[in-house]
Design a protein around this motif. Sequence first.
Motif, PDB file in Angstrom:
ATOM      1  N   PRO A  43      -4.545  -0.355  -8.518  1.00  0.00           N
ATOM      2  CA  PRO A  43      -3.987  -0.280  -7.162  1.00  0.00           C
ATOM      3  C   PRO A  43      -3.974  -1.632  -6.457  1.00  0.00           C
ATOM      4  CG  PRO A  43      -5.612   1.454  -7.522  1.00  0.00           C
ATOM      5  CD  PRO A  43      -5.713   0.520  -8.689  1.00  0.00           C
ATOM      6  N   TYR A  44      -3.179  -1.740  -5.416  1.00  0.00           N
ATOM      7  CA  TYR A  44      -2.965  -2.986  -4.679  1.00  0.00           C
ATOM      8  C   TYR A  44      -4.250  -3.597  -4.130  1.00  0.00           C
ATOM      9  CZ  TYR A  44      -3.833  -0.835  -0.132  1.00  0.00           C
ATOM     10  OH  TYR A  44      -4.439  -0.229   0.947  1.00  0.00           O
ATOM     11  N   ASN A  45      -5.250  -2.744  -3.812  1.00  0.00           N
ATOM     12  CA  ASN A  45      -6.480  -3.240  -3.184  1.00  0.00           C
ATOM     13  C   ASN A  45      -7.639  -3.360  -4.176  1.00  0.00           C
ATOM     14  OD1 ASN A  45      -6.766  -0.509  -3.573  1.00  0.00           O
ATOM     15  ND2 ASN A  45      -7.553  -0.062  -1.531  1.00  0.00           N
ATOM     16  N   ALA A  46      -7.344  -3.349  -5.471  1.00  0.00           N
ATOM     17  CA  ALA A  46      -8.394  -3.516  -6.475  1.00  0.00           C
ATOM     18  C   ALA A  46      -8.982  -4.918  -6.383  1.00  0.00           C
ATOM     19  CB  ALA A  46      -7.827  -3.272  -7.872  1.00  0.00           C
ATOM     20  N   THR A  47     -10.234  -5.042  -6.732  1.00  0.00           N
ATOM     21  CA  THR A  47     -10.913  -6.341  -6.722  1.00  0.00           C
ATOM     22  C   THR A  47     -10.773  -7.013  -8.085  1.00  0.00           C
ATOM     23  OG1 THR A  47     -13.016  -5.413  -7.470  1.00  0.00           O
ATOM     24  CG2 THR A  47     -12.597  -5.443  -5.079  1.00  0.00           C
ATOM     25  N   PHE A  48     -11.151  -8.296  -8.130  1.00  0.00           N
ATOM     26  CA  PHE A  48     -11.146  -8.985  -9.420  1.00  0.00           C
ATOM     27  C   PHE A  48     -12.094  -8.292 -10.392  1.00  0.00           C
ATOM     28  CE2 PHE A  48     -13.298 -12.008 -12.235  1.00  0.00           C
ATOM     29  CZ  PHE A  48     -12.226 -12.371 -13.026  1.00  0.00           C
ATOM     30  N   GLU A  49     -13.238  -7.838  -9.879  1.00  0.00           N
ATOM     31  CA  GLU A  49     -14.210  -7.149 -10.740  1.00  0.00           C
ATOM     32  C   GLU A  49     -13.611  -5.879 -11.346  1.00  0.00           C
ATOM     33  OE1 GLU A  49     -16.059 -10.123  -8.519  1.00  0.00           O
ATOM     34  OE2 GLU A  49     -14.897  -8.420  -7.728  1.00  0.00           O
ATOM     35  N   ILE A  86       1.434  -4.139  -6.880  1.00  0.00           N
ATOM     36  CA  ILE A  86       1.802  -4.275  -5.475  1.00  0.00           C
ATOM     37  C   ILE A  86       3.272  -3.891  -5.289  1.00  0.00           C
ATOM     38  CG2 ILE A  86       0.023  -5.864  -4.708  1.00  0.00           C
ATOM     39  CD1 ILE A  86       1.761  -8.218  -5.382  1.00  0.00           C
ATOM     40  N   GLY A  87       3.740  -3.052  -6.237  1.00  0.00           N
ATOM     41  CA  GLY A  87       5.113  -2.550  -6.201  1.00  0.00           C
ATOM     42  C   GLY A  87       5.801  -2.697  -7.541  1.00  0.00           C
ATOM     43  N   SER A 128       0.820  -1.217   0.000  1.00  0.00           N
ATOM     44  CA  SER A 128       0.000   0.000   0.000  1.00  0.00           C
ATOM     45  C   SER A 128       0.854   1.267   0.000  1.00  0.00           C
ATOM     46  CB  SER A 128      -0.921   0.005   1.219  1.00  0.00           C
ATOM     47  OG  SER A 128      -0.174  -0.048   2.430  1.00  0.00           O
ATOM     48  N   LYS A 129       2.110   1.160   0.419  1.00  0.00           N
ATOM     49  CA  LYS A 129       2.999   2.327   0.479  1.00  0.00           C
ATOM     50  C   LYS A 129       3.572   2.698  -0.881  1.00  0.00           C
ATOM     51  CE  LYS A 129       2.769   2.234   5.044  1.00  0.00           C
ATOM     52  NZ  LYS A 129       2.020   3.259   5.813  1.00  0.00           N
TER      53      LYS A 129
END
Length: 368
Positions: free
Chosen positions: A209-215, A188-189, A164-165
């Motif tokens: 972004p790192y927290n994106a969902t599969f959708e 994720i980097g 996330s950083k």
Amino acid sequence: MKYQKRQIAIILLADGTIFYGKSVGNKQGTAFGEVCFNTGMTGYQEIFTDPSYFGQLMVTTNAHIGNYGTQKDEVESDSIKIAGLICKNFSYEYSRDVADSSLEDFLNTNNLFAISDVDTRALVSYIRDHGAMNAVITTDVDNLEQIKDQLAQFPSMNGLELASKVSTKEPYYFGNENATYKVSALDIGIKKNILRNIAKRDVYIKVFPYNATFEDLESFNPDGYFLSNGPGDPEPLVDAQNVAKEIIKRNLPLFGICLGHQVIALANGVSTYKMHNGHRGINHPVKNLKTGKGEITSQNHGFAVNREEAESHLDLEITHLHLNDNTVAGLAMKSKNCFSVQYHPEASPGPHDSSYLFDLFIENLKKN
């Protein structure tokens, strides 16, 4: 020597061991992180800007750092990602024609604290024997007890989520929008040279972004999916693991590198662990178990996949092994369109022995 009188500096390791040096550029400063070393003889600018190194104090084993300056295109992200630099001889002057600034100016622009005149051979030998650990580099040598207290409270890399950083905050596109194929990449980097290597193979990429969902990733209507490299412990990356599970469940083309490789293992129920001192350099030997050929590879990771669990998994095949310690260097699923490697086929810096893996990914896209 440009600076005749420079600040005395120390490296204080978590176990209390101290190494001595001097600050680069006569600057005062303090920086905390996990101390690690890279054995590459070149490519320091790419290493310093690699998101996978976020939060780490980098010891360079090459004796001379800064001698060829810096060049604006030789970066893997938009800023320096290491927490601090430790080296033997720091070159304030540079002689490469294509360089556009000195390393000192580059570090100052990025507000990075560095120390030199360190016995890096002794320090690296100590890390190899005792393992990677938290440390601090500082010129504040008169307040050592306070520094020790701060170091004791600094979080361990084990269990630390850092993606996330360094991940992008918003989705963005890379490559030619008229390309034949489309790929959704989970950042994720991610390194820029990975994007370049995928894009030049007639692929248009949307980076999430790192927290994106599969959708979210599916909304791009891609031909395949990519999980990037990155820093920290893969275990806390539950969102990324869920994305990998959904892609695998649907048998869609999936390729993972480094941290992405570890996430794919975790998505298959195979655990990861923190290594004694990790693999970081551009000359690591790997054997391709499918072809029997050896590859010299660029590597940068402090965690690895549990080999025993991978070998006993009914749907996983170990495709590559690291020849120095026989750790897992590559995985493929037997019944799914999914594979991953622990090392960096895009190199930058490093050899290009493994660039065929990007071609293999494109072949998998064609099958979809």
